[in-house]
Design an enzyme around this catalytic site. Structure first.
Site: not given
Ligand code: SF4
Length: 494
Positions: A19, A45, A118-119, A260, A363-364
């Site tokens: 989120c 999101g 968020n979480g 990321y 790449d990450d």
């Protein structure tokens, strides 16, 4: 979380941030501010969005889809409230339903309450059971509803929002950055370990809280600061009040935000994400040098890391892969072969750039590895002589219980194979991961202040059945992976 691929733009079922949240208090209507803020946070999101504002009562609009699909111009013109919150959400397939979209709004005898979260709450089941016994009914399966019912319960019993906020956070265990609207007042809460980001900004007396500072930049707000771990702020036009929850002396900021998830132009807990990623690339080049001709990022996620790598390695940075921004997400395609077609639709090589070149592909991170294997093959088929893969994060081996959607150990290739075996699987000429020490150096955070749970399997809070962090120094993890690696010879195919 279903599983597949590298944590890049092309892994169809890659881990996602659950989120992004926002909140605003002003002398003017805030719906448009919330709308634009959410559009800027859209990367956090993409499956549902919504806002809630106070106009004598809390009014809200939420729905499935991107922000501009859910909130029309007419909706925005219709909202006149001067305080409000907003939310963008990603949810796993199956739970991607309107009921779980946010903000969630409840009516209580104290007044209206809206929540954007968020979480992830680790003890949500226990709290739900407790509240159910007290007669609270639940409409959804989400932990966010548990949060709002718990808060509503405290509000009704204390009649005092500040006291209720302090009391109810005592019960919550896990990661939570919250935007709350209690009647006409916006509150922001960051959990005592500061796991998910949250910051505060101001523009001409309008106060805003947001998951990432990039929302302020784009809307002309002045970034004030990150919320501290365990901080609660109450916004009002022209200012805010702050109070603090009991909190440990250390934090546990999610390392994945820098690696990321967050936008590179956001500052999170004092560290510009872009700078952290460039530094990751520099560390990676020192740890894993290779004879090569060019450095190619997997766009967009490997771009800043590739810049850092190229600078230290003294190699040209080449955009050897071009992303088609308009291909829809591939997670709807159930078969692996179709997913791989999806990668090809999204990424196209610049043949003249990679032909006959020894390529370092950056790449990450890697989850299952299937998508990265496809990307290596695309570069090779475009004529690259060698493809050496470098990853800007140590191997991911453990689930996240704190708000990132990677839930099962089976999805991680690093649990099945050694690093050389992973290199073979993705058909790379060589593979190098950033070390744990290199990551910590790049983030410029104390090791004590970051969560590394998905790398170490040790978490900053008690999670049933899992280890608590700080059982071993970081070097022990490096030793363990080195021991594993010596069992296999290095991957070299040419
Ligand atoms: S376990 Fe990993 S993804 Fe989850 S919060 Fe910790 S560092 Fe972030």
């Amino acid at each position: 979380m279903s599983s597949d691929g590298a944590v890049s733009e092309y892994s169809d079922l890659r881990p996602r941030e659950k989120c992004g949240i926002i909140g605003c208090a002003s002398e003017q209507p805030v719906a448009t501010e919330l709308y634009y803020g959410l559009r800027i946070l859209q990367h956090r999101g993409q499956e549902s969005a919504g806002i809630a504002v106070f106009e004598g009562e809390i009014k809200s609009k939420r729905g499935m889809g991107l922000v501009h699909e859910v909130l029309t111009k007419d909706d925005l013109m219709g909202f006149r409230g001067r305080s409000g919150i907003g939310h963008v959400r990603y949810s796993t397939a199956g739970s991607s339903v309107l009921d779980n979209a946010q903000p969630i709004v409840v009516k209580t005898s104290y007044g209206d309450v809206a929540l954007a979260h968020n979480g992830e709450i680790v003890n949500a089941a226990e709290i739900r059971e407790d509240l159910s016994r007290k007669g609270w009914a639940f409409m959804t399966t989400s932990d966010s509803e548990v949060i709002i019912r718990l808060l509503a319960n405290e509000l009704v019993s204390t009649g005092d929002p500040r006291r209720a906020l302090k009391e109810f956070t005592n019960r919550l265990q896990g990661a939570y950055s919250l935007a709350l609207l209690i009647n006409d007042t916006v509150y922001a809460v960051r959990d005592p370990l500061g796991i998910r980001p949250l910051c505060i900004g101001e523009r001409e007396g309008t106060m805003m809280i947001a998951s990432e500072s990039v929302a302020f930049d784009a809307l002309g707000y002045r970034f004030i600061r990150d919320l501290k771990a365990g901080e609660i702020v109450e916004l009002r036009p022209g200012g805010f009040d702050s109070f603090r929850l009991p909190h440990p002396t250390h934090s546990a900021h999610c390392m994945f935000e820098w690696v990321y998830f967050a936008r590179p132009d956001s500052v999170i807990d004092g560290r510009l994400v872009y700078d952290a990623r460039v530094k990751i690339g520099q560390e990676l080049a020192r740890e894993h040098p290779v004879d090569a001709d060019i450095v190619v990022p997997v766009p967009e996620s490997g771009r800043a890391q590739a810049q850092g790598y190229a600078a230290v390695a003294g190699l040209p940075l080449v955009e050897g892969l071009i992303k088609n921004r308009y291909i829809e997400r591939t997670f709807i395609m159930p078969e692996q072969s179709e997913r791989e077609v999806g990668v090809m639709l999204k990424l196209n090589p610049i043949r003249s750039a990679v032909k006959n070149k020894r390529v370092v592909l950056i790449d990450d991170s890697i989850i299952r590895g299937t998508t990265l294997r496809k990307i290596v093959q695309i570069v090779r088929q475009a004529g690259a002589k060698e493809v050496h893969v470098r990853i800007g994060c140590p191997p991911i081996r453990s689930p996240c219980f704190l708000g990132i959607d990677m839930k099962t150990r089976e999805q991680f290739i690093a649990n099945e194979k050694t690093v050389p075996e992973i290199g073979e699987f993705i058909t790379a000429d060589s593979l190098g991961y950033l070390s744990m020490r290199g990551l910590i150096n790049a983030l410029k955070q104390s090791r004590d202040d970051v969560c590394l749970g998905c790398l170490t399997g040790e978490y900053p809070i008690v999670i049933p059945g899992e280890k608590v962090r700080k059982e071993k120094p970081l070097e022990m993890f490096a030793e363990a992976s080195r021991r594993k690696e010596t069992r296999k010879s290095a991957v070299k195919k040419h």
